[in-house]
Enzyme design. Sequence first.
Site, PDB file in Angstrom:
ATOM      1  N   ASP A   1     -83.119   8.142 -69.720  1.00 14.59           N
ATOM      2  CA  ASP A   1     -83.723   8.590 -68.474  1.00 14.59           C
ATOM      3  C   ASP A   1     -85.206   8.236 -68.474  1.00 14.59           C
ATOM      4  O   ASP A   1     -85.874   8.289 -69.505  1.00 14.59           O
ATOM      5  CB  ASP A   1     -83.553  10.108 -68.327  1.00 14.59           C
ATOM      6  CG  ASP A   1     -83.896  10.583 -66.935  1.00 14.59           C
ATOM      7  OD1 ASP A   1     -85.100  10.673 -66.622  1.00 14.59           O
ATOM      8  OD2 ASP A   1     -82.964  10.860 -66.155  1.00 14.59           O
TER       9      ASP A   1
ATOM     10  N   HIS B   1     -79.753  14.202 -62.821  1.00  8.62           N
ATOM     11  CA  HIS B   1     -79.899  13.066 -63.727  1.00  8.62           C
ATOM     12  C   HIS B   1     -78.681  12.924 -64.638  1.00  8.62           C
ATOM     13  O   HIS B   1     -78.193  11.820 -64.863  1.00  8.62           O
ATOM     14  CB  HIS B   1     -81.161  13.236 -64.574  1.00  8.62           C
ATOM     15  CG  HIS B   1     -82.427  13.185 -63.786  1.00  8.62           C
ATOM     16  ND1 HIS B   1     -83.369  12.187 -63.920  1.00  8.62           N
ATOM     17  CD2 HIS B   1     -82.924  14.021 -62.832  1.00  8.62           C
ATOM     18  CE1 HIS B   1     -84.373  12.403 -63.104  1.00  8.62           C
ATOM     19  NE2 HIS B   1     -84.133  13.520 -62.437  1.00  8.62           N
TER      20      HIS B   1
END
Length: 373
Positions: free
Chosen positions: A130, A22
């Site tokens: 995120d 990520h």
Amino acid sequence: MASLQKHQQPHFLMIPIMAQGHMIPMMDMAKLLAQRGAVITFITTPLNAARLRTTVDRTVNSSDLQIRFVELRFPCLEAGLPDGCENIDMIPFAADMKKKFFVAIEMLQQPVEKLLQEHEHPLPSCMISDTFISWTSETAQKFCIPRLVFHGTSSFSLLCSYNVRHCNAHESVGSESEPFLIPGLSHRIEITKAQLPGSFVTNSDMKHLYDKIREAESSADGVVLNSFDELEMEYADMYRKATGKRTWAVGPVSLCNKETLDKIGVSVEVKMGIKWGTGQEEDAVEAVKMEEIRKVIERLMDEGEEGEVRRKRAREFGVKAKRAMEEGGGSSYINMTHLIEDAMELSNISLSKKQSADEFKLQREANNSTNGC
């Protein structure tokens, strides 16, 4: 009251989850935004900043980009994690460690809000967080900052998950291995429960977390995807229609890296030990999925005719991906332009709403004062 100053230079506050799969694409996206003149504030922790700093410094020094880290102490001990456990690849495989890691993530909300309150003036034009960091929804609303959610995956996979959950298709089968049809797709695709992503796991400890994640995503102003139009235009349109969300496919963001060392990223070795009956079954499911990926790669590398067809197809998409990122006319380059423009538009709308709310509050206080209240 003087009108609030509209943002002139885009300023993106980026908040990734502390996981290599990520952080790296979000940093690549930060580079692409900075290359277009944006200021980037990248929230992370000391250990994760150290992992990323070499490639970031190399990019910043060579291109004079405005990317800065804000390093926050990760509350490992307060959340019940071993000291120094700042990345998900460092979590011990014990029954409740994943939950504790997300508890620590939630504890970062207060220091981020303190940063915004005391140091970020003017406030960022836009927040890109995120999808797993649900508290960013509340923080963005509190500070009137538009918020986009970043997904490192494709429209196709997001649409599949959305349709399965929306129709409860996975509840139509009685076992983990029985296949069921994914509804609402233009192709006939069947999967099993065992192949579903972790958000479908019914572990009661994690269900609350995933519910918060979905709720936070529903309030986002849009979704940023590490994909490109030529790969899945049809499914991108279907996902937008299904969710009602703006989306921007700006990838593959890794193609922003020109140096070999930057293309490699950060290599981390992870060893897995599973003990059934101890709450580690979810980790075992992930191990099964890795085995499935291995089999797919083996089929791709098969020397027969079928393998050659797959490799040819992969090469064709490789060419299309590079074209998508080309400056000026590539689809992802254009989508990045639209993302920046839309973020600035959303920012100006938020500023205007805040100004109106502040003026209304002042007027009400003045009326109360006049009336002796």
